[in-house]
Motif scaffolding. Structure first.
Motif, PDB file in Angstrom:
ATOM      1  N   HIS A  74       6.817  -2.692   4.610  1.00 53.37           N
ATOM      2  CA  HIS A  74       6.264  -2.166   5.856  1.00 53.37           C
ATOM      3  C   HIS A  74       7.045  -2.666   7.073  1.00 53.37           C
ATOM      4  CE1 HIS A  74       3.992  -5.986   5.863  1.00 53.37           C
ATOM      5  NE2 HIS A  74       3.859  -5.806   7.172  1.00 53.37           N
ATOM      6  N   GLU A  81       1.291  -0.435   8.460  1.00 51.11           N
ATOM      7  CA  GLU A  81       0.534  -0.071   7.267  1.00 51.11           C
ATOM      8  C   GLU A  81       1.305  -0.475   6.019  1.00 51.11           C
ATOM      9  OE1 GLU A  81      -1.562   3.841   7.325  1.00 51.11           O
ATOM     10  OE2 GLU A  81      -0.113   4.199   8.930  1.00 51.11           O
ATOM     11  N   CYS A 114       9.313   3.480  -2.443  1.00 52.38           N
ATOM     12  CA  CYS A 114       8.765   3.373  -1.084  1.00 52.38           C
ATOM     13  C   CYS A 114       9.627   4.229  -0.163  1.00 52.38           C
ATOM     14  CB  CYS A 114       8.748   1.920  -0.623  1.00 52.38           C
ATOM     15  SG  CYS A 114       7.667   0.875  -1.612  1.00 52.38           S
ATOM     16  N   THR A 118       6.756   8.975   2.706  1.00 54.37           N
ATOM     17  CA  THR A 118       5.421   8.912   2.103  1.00 54.37           C
ATOM     18  C   THR A 118       4.762   7.539   2.134  1.00 54.37           C
ATOM     19  OG1 THR A 118       6.389   8.531  -0.078  1.00 54.37           O
ATOM     20  CG2 THR A 118       5.927  10.828   0.527  1.00 54.37           C
ATOM     21  N   HIS A 121       1.264   5.928   1.702  1.00 58.14           N
ATOM     22  CA  HIS A 121       0.269   6.817   1.100  1.00 58.14           C
ATOM     23  C   HIS A 121       0.613   7.244  -0.320  1.00 58.14           C
ATOM     24  CE1 HIS A 121      -1.389   6.750   5.061  1.00 58.14           C
ATOM     25  NE2 HIS A 121      -0.230   7.164   5.550  1.00 58.14           N
ATOM     26  N   GLU A 122       1.848   7.042  -0.700  1.00 61.01           N
ATOM     27  CA  GLU A 122       2.281   7.345  -2.057  1.00 61.01           C
ATOM     28  C   GLU A 122       3.238   6.232  -2.479  1.00 61.01           C
ATOM     29  OE1 GLU A 122       3.252  11.505  -3.832  1.00 61.01           O
ATOM     30  OE2 GLU A 122       5.134  10.673  -3.079  1.00 61.01           O
ATOM     31  N   ASP A 156       0.513   5.888  -9.403  1.00 61.72           N
ATOM     32  CA  ASP A 156       0.525   5.690  -7.956  1.00 61.72           C
ATOM     33  C   ASP A 156      -0.301   4.453  -7.614  1.00 61.72           C
ATOM     34  OD1 ASP A 156       0.503   5.887  -5.195  1.00 61.72           O
ATOM     35  OD2 ASP A 156      -0.078   7.999  -5.163  1.00 61.72           O
ATOM     36  N   ALA A 158      -0.822   3.406  -4.480  1.00 63.79           N
ATOM     37  CA  ALA A 158      -1.362   3.508  -3.118  1.00 63.79           C
ATOM     38  C   ALA A 158      -2.876   3.295  -3.156  1.00 63.79           C
ATOM     39  CB  ALA A 158      -1.021   4.857  -2.504  1.00 63.79           C
ATOM     40  N   GLU A 159      -3.357   2.583  -2.146  1.00 64.07           N
ATOM     41  CA  GLU A 159      -4.800   2.303  -2.084  1.00 64.07           C
ATOM     42  C   GLU A 159      -5.515   3.353  -1.277  1.00 64.07           C
ATOM     43  OE1 GLU A 159      -5.007  -1.696  -0.611  1.00 64.07           O
ATOM     44  OE2 GLU A 159      -4.121  -2.459  -2.427  1.00 64.07           O
TER      45      GLU A 159
END
Length: 159
Positions: A74, A81, A114, A118, A121-122, A156, A158-159
């Motif tokens: 990030h 995020e 990463c 995306t 979110h993915e 995936d 992603a949370e």
């Protein structure tokens, strides 16, 4: 070190630009800075090659980051995020393959796509180990390897 990891590192050295290995102190300093310990296979790879430049003149160049450049994804993608325990290990054309270093997280020790398009979110799994990562890159023969591997896994984080 497993025979597989050792042979893949030897192959990477023969075919690509590998920097000399990181010292135990350099690895410990990176772990302290990140607040997470590296899985043993990652330590072994970094102690042998503190950065690798793959396919430098090809269509899909990428590089294993040296320990001094390993950061939470990030931060590199300049967003607030994303899981802080997901750290970039590989840079490829402005995107990253990361590893989950949070032992409690679902993506622990997994290599994760990463993409700047995306993230967060993915977060698709690319592969599950350092030897699998090296084999993917080396066997790609300068073809795209990140997205195809992530599509095949279909996992995936992603949370």
């Amino acid at each position: 070190m497993t025979a597989t990891l050792k042979s893949l590192i030897l192959r990477a050295r023969a075919e690509h630009d590998c920097s000399p290995g990181a010292s135990p102190d350099e690895i410990a300093s990176a772990e302290s800075r990140l607040g997470h310990h590296f899985p043993e296979e990652l330590r072994e790879l970094l102690s042998e090659c503190n950065g690798i430049r793959f396919w430098t003149t090809g269509n899909f160049p990428c590089r294993l980051l040296p320990v001094g450049e390993i950061r939470p994804v990030h931060l590199l993608l300049e967003t607030e995020e994303g899981p802080p325990g997901t750290v970039a290990l590989v840079e490829s054309q402005g995107d990253f393959v990361a590893m989950g270093l949070d032992r409690e997280g679902p993506g622990y020790a997994q290599l994760i796509d990463c993409s700047h398009e995306t993230f967060p979110h993915e977060l698709l799994r690319v592969c599950g180990s350092i030897p699998d990562f090296l084999a993917l890159v080396l066997d790609s023969q300068d073809d795209e390897w990140i997205w195809p591997a992530a599509r095949v896994s279909g996992v995936d984080f992603a949370e």
